[in-house]
Design a protein around this motif. Structure first.
Motif, PDB file in Angstrom:
ATOM      1  N   GLU A   1      30.370 -17.321  29.341  1.00 10.71           N
ATOM      2  CA  GLU A   1      29.383 -16.867  30.204  1.00 10.71           C
ATOM      3  C   GLU A   1      28.695 -15.669  29.568  1.00 10.71           C
ATOM      4  O   GLU A   1      29.296 -14.857  29.006  1.00 10.71           O
ATOM      5  CB  GLU A   1      29.866 -16.597  31.389  1.00 10.71           C
ATOM      6  CG  GLU A   1      28.969 -16.570  32.567  1.00 10.71           C
ATOM      7  CD  GLU A   1      29.546 -16.606  34.003  1.00 10.71           C
ATOM      8  OE1 GLU A   1      28.835 -16.768  34.912  1.00 10.71           O
ATOM      9  OE2 GLU A   1      30.669 -16.698  34.081  1.00 10.71           O
ATOM     10  N   GLY A   2      27.205 -15.479  29.800  1.00 12.69           N
ATOM     11  CA  GLY A   2      26.369 -14.397  29.741  1.00 12.69           C
ATOM     12  C   GLY A   2      25.266 -14.081  30.421  1.00 12.69           C
ATOM     13  O   GLY A   2      24.631 -14.886  31.162  1.00 12.69           O
TER      14      GLY A   2
ATOM     15  N   ASP B   1      24.681 -19.480  30.971  1.00 12.82           N
ATOM     16  CA  ASP B   1      23.775 -18.475  30.597  1.00 12.82           C
ATOM     17  C   ASP B   1      22.841 -17.911  31.880  1.00 12.82           C
ATOM     18  O   ASP B   1      22.086 -18.702  32.641  1.00 12.82           O
ATOM     19  CB  ASP B   1      22.993 -18.819  29.701  1.00 12.82           C
ATOM     20  CG  ASP B   1      22.347 -17.646  28.856  1.00 12.82           C
ATOM     21  OD1 ASP B   1      22.872 -16.984  28.142  1.00 12.82           O
ATOM     22  OD2 ASP B   1      20.903 -17.725  28.993  1.00 12.82           O
TER      23      ASP B   1
ATOM     24  N   ARG C   1      35.491  -9.187  29.021  1.00 14.21           N
ATOM     25  CA  ARG C   1      34.007  -8.935  28.882  1.00 14.21           C
ATOM     26  C   ARG C   1      33.674  -7.953  27.779  1.00 14.21           C
ATOM     27  O   ARG C   1      34.370  -6.779  27.490  1.00 14.21           O
ATOM     28  CB  ARG C   1      33.569  -8.454  30.276  1.00 14.21           C
ATOM     29  CG  ARG C   1      33.172  -9.641  31.253  1.00 14.21           C
ATOM     30  CD  ARG C   1      33.066  -9.013  32.821  1.00 14.21           C
ATOM     31  NE  ARG C   1      32.742 -10.226  33.598  1.00 14.21           N
ATOM     32  CZ  ARG C   1      33.599 -10.914  34.397  1.00 14.21           C
ATOM     33  NH1 ARG C   1      34.722 -11.167  34.050  1.00 14.21           N
ATOM     34  NH2 ARG C   1      33.236 -11.941  35.089  1.00 14.21           N
TER      35      ARG C   1
ATOM     36  N   ILE D   1      33.066 -17.506  23.768  1.00 14.53           N
ATOM     37  CA  ILE D   1      32.042 -16.935  24.755  1.00 14.53           C
ATOM     38  C   ILE D   1      32.015 -18.014  25.929  1.00 14.53           C
ATOM     39  O   ILE D   1      31.497 -19.173  25.743  1.00 14.53           O
ATOM     40  CB  ILE D   1      30.721 -16.356  24.151  1.00 14.53           C
ATOM     41  CG1 ILE D   1      31.050 -15.531  23.334  1.00 14.53           C
ATOM     42  CG2 ILE D   1      29.651 -16.046  25.388  1.00 14.53           C
ATOM     43  CD1 ILE D   1      29.941 -15.117  22.270  1.00 14.53           C
TER      44      ILE D   1
ATOM     45  N   TRP E   1      21.852 -11.728  30.708  1.00 14.75           N
ATOM     46  CA  TRP E   1      20.879 -10.708  29.913  1.00 14.75           C
ATOM     47  C   TRP E   1      19.996  -9.904  30.702  1.00 14.75           C
ATOM     48  O   TRP E   1      19.657 -10.562  32.026  1.00 14.75           O
ATOM     49  CB  TRP E   1      20.025 -11.685  29.115  1.00 14.75           C
ATOM     50  CG  TRP E   1      20.965 -12.662  27.984  1.00 14.75           C
ATOM     51  CD1 TRP E   1      21.639 -13.667  28.570  1.00 14.75           C
ATOM     52  CD2 TRP E   1      20.925 -12.527  26.715  1.00 14.75           C
ATOM     53  NE1 TRP E   1      22.195 -14.186  27.238  1.00 14.75           N
ATOM     54  CE2 TRP E   1      21.797 -13.399  26.413  1.00 14.75           C
ATOM     55  CE3 TRP E   1      20.469 -11.357  25.830  1.00 14.75           C
ATOM     56  CZ2 TRP E   1      21.930 -13.598  24.883  1.00 14.75           C
ATOM     57  CZ3 TRP E   1      20.720 -11.700  24.371  1.00 14.75           C
ATOM     58  CH2 TRP E   1      21.708 -12.716  24.085  1.00 14.75           C
TER      59      TRP E   1
ATOM     60  N   VAL F   1      31.151 -20.185  20.916  1.00 11.80           N
ATOM     61  CA  VAL F   1      30.799 -20.451  22.284  1.00 11.80           C
ATOM     62  C   VAL F   1      31.589 -21.781  22.895  1.00 11.80           C
ATOM     63  O   VAL F   1      31.413 -22.722  22.221  1.00 11.80           O
ATOM     64  CB  VAL F   1      29.089 -20.631  22.416  1.00 11.80           C
ATOM     65  CG1 VAL F   1      28.647 -20.724  23.748  1.00 11.80           C
ATOM     66  CG2 VAL F   1      28.335 -19.281  21.732  1.00 11.80           C
TER      67      VAL F   1
ATOM     68  N   ALA G   1      31.517 -11.098  19.840  1.00 11.08           N
ATOM     69  CA  ALA G   1      30.259 -10.704  20.224  1.00 11.08           C
ATOM     70  C   ALA G   1      29.215 -10.202  19.114  1.00 11.08           C
ATOM     71  O   ALA G   1      28.215 -10.587  19.101  1.00 11.08           O
ATOM     72  CB  ALA G   1      30.324  -9.767  21.180  1.00 11.08           C
TER      73      ALA G   1
ATOM     74  N   THR H   1      23.447  -7.039  27.132  1.00 17.06           N
ATOM     75  CA  THR H   1      23.803  -8.447  27.329  1.00 17.06           C
ATOM     76  C   THR H   1      25.476  -8.218  27.539  1.00 17.06           C
ATOM     77  O   THR H   1      26.234  -7.557  27.030  1.00 17.06           O
ATOM     78  CB  THR H   1      23.958  -9.223  26.038  1.00 17.06           C
ATOM     79  OG1 THR H   1      22.456  -9.524  25.644  1.00 17.06           O
ATOM     80  CG2 THR H   1      24.333 -10.633  26.299  1.00 17.06           C
TER      81      THR H   1
ATOM     82  N   TYR I   1      29.369 -23.343  28.554  1.00 17.52           N
ATOM     83  CA  TYR I   1      28.698 -21.953  28.521  1.00 17.52           C
ATOM     84  C   TYR I   1      27.691 -21.985  29.656  1.00 17.52           C
ATOM     85  O   TYR I   1      26.864 -22.865  29.709  1.00 17.52           O
ATOM     86  CB  TYR I   1      28.098 -21.566  27.102  1.00 17.52           C
ATOM     87  CG  TYR I   1      27.355 -20.368  27.262  1.00 17.52           C
ATOM     88  CD1 TYR I   1      27.822 -18.963  27.210  1.00 17.52           C
ATOM     89  CD2 TYR I   1      25.965 -20.396  27.374  1.00 17.52           C
ATOM     90  CE1 TYR I   1      27.109 -18.069  27.159  1.00 17.52           C
ATOM     91  CE2 TYR I   1      25.131 -19.189  27.427  1.00 17.52           C
ATOM     92  CZ  TYR I   1      25.932 -17.968  27.329  1.00 17.52           C
ATOM     93  OH  TYR I   1      25.136 -16.820  27.390  1.00 17.52           O
TER      94      TYR I   1
ATOM     95  N   LEU J   1      29.002 -10.460  27.883  1.00 19.42           N
ATOM     96  CA  LEU J   1      29.406 -11.600  27.621  1.00 19.42           C
ATOM     97  C   LEU J   1      30.729 -11.886  28.298  1.00 19.42           C
ATOM     98  O   LEU J   1      31.536 -10.999  27.912  1.00 19.42           O
ATOM     99  CB  LEU J   1      29.349 -12.090  25.881  1.00 19.42           C
ATOM    100  CG  LEU J   1      28.190 -11.909  25.233  1.00 19.42           C
ATOM    101  CD1 LEU J   1      28.416 -11.919  23.917  1.00 19.42           C
ATOM    102  CD2 LEU J   1      27.337 -13.219  25.793  1.00 19.42           C
TER     103      LEU J   1
END
Length: 235
Positions: A213-214, A129, A170, A211, A216, A123, A103, A201, A127, A203
């Motif tokens: 999924e994220g 987002d 996570r 990574i 924000w 990533v 991260a 964030t 991915y 992740l």
């Protein structure tokens, strides 16, 4: 220095032992110094258990061992085991939190002035987002790269990490963003203004360590205000 204690025992009465551990957690609330505990069962011998308990330091572990509840629970634990549990005391000399390190590398790459190609090592290709700025989620590494290139075209910026916490698959990073508005952003022409905003964030990592999924969350309204596009409400 972080300190770890390994407790090795044999028992066929795991459920009773598990309830005993729950009692210790409840009865020492607010006074124990242990920060993390994991119990593992030997796949080849289900009566063989190992508990790994982490403390901030050896001194804190000794404080914990002197709690009257710790002494009582240990005596009751011994009664449930085949023989006396053995203890191994370890000073931690290396602590590699791999997802948290990845991260950190992700934020370094995003901020760098060169291209974003190193993201391919960090990533997953599929991915996913989640960003409140976007009406639809961004899906795919290529789409993420385009999204980040858009931010980099609009601002010279950097992230300053305030906190980072990892649990399971996570990693949560609380950050402060600082940037100079140099290009169009949401149809706002470059202003040359400096702006800051705070955000977090989360992740999620895949089993391969990349990574996947994220999510924000950040002060977008505050950013727009600093760029001078929001009118002050009349008092």
């Amino acid at each position: 220095m972080t300190f770890v204690q390994l407790i090795d025992c044999r028992t066929d009465r795991f459920e009773e032992l598990d309830r005993l551990m729950d009692q210790w957690v409840e009865q020492t609330r607010g006074r124990r110094t242990a920060t993390h505990a994991v119990v593992g069962r030997d796949r080849g011998d289900t009566s063989h258990l190992v508990e790994i308990v982490e403390f901030p330091s050896y001194e804190e572990a000794m404080r914990n061992s002197k709690l009257p509840e710790t002494d009582r629970i240990f005596r009751e634990m011994t009664a449930l085991c085949e023989g006396t549990p053995t203890f191994t005391d370890l000073d931690v000399v290396r602590d590699a939190r791999l997802n948290a390190d990845t991260a950190g590398r992700f934020f370094e790459v995003v901020t760098a002035s060169y291209d974003l190609s190193p993201l391919a090592d960090l990533v997953e290709e599929d991915y996913h987002d989640h960003d409140p700025k976007n009406e639809q989620d961004v899906v795919g590494l290529k789409a993420l790269t385009r999204e980040l290139d858009g931010w980099r075209a609009s601002f010279d910026f950097r992230f300053r990490v305030e906190d980072r916490m990892a649990q399971g698959d996570r990693v949560c990073t609380r950050w402060t963003w600082e940037g100079i508005h140099k290009g169009d952003f949401l149809d706002i022409p470059a202003t040359g203004k400096r702006a800051t905003m705070t955000g977090m964030t989360v992740l999620r990592f895949s089993p391969s360590g990349k990574i996947a999924e994220g999510w924000w969350e950040y002060d977008r309204l505050g950013l727009l205000g600093q760029l001078g596009v929001l009118e002050r409400p009349e008092l």
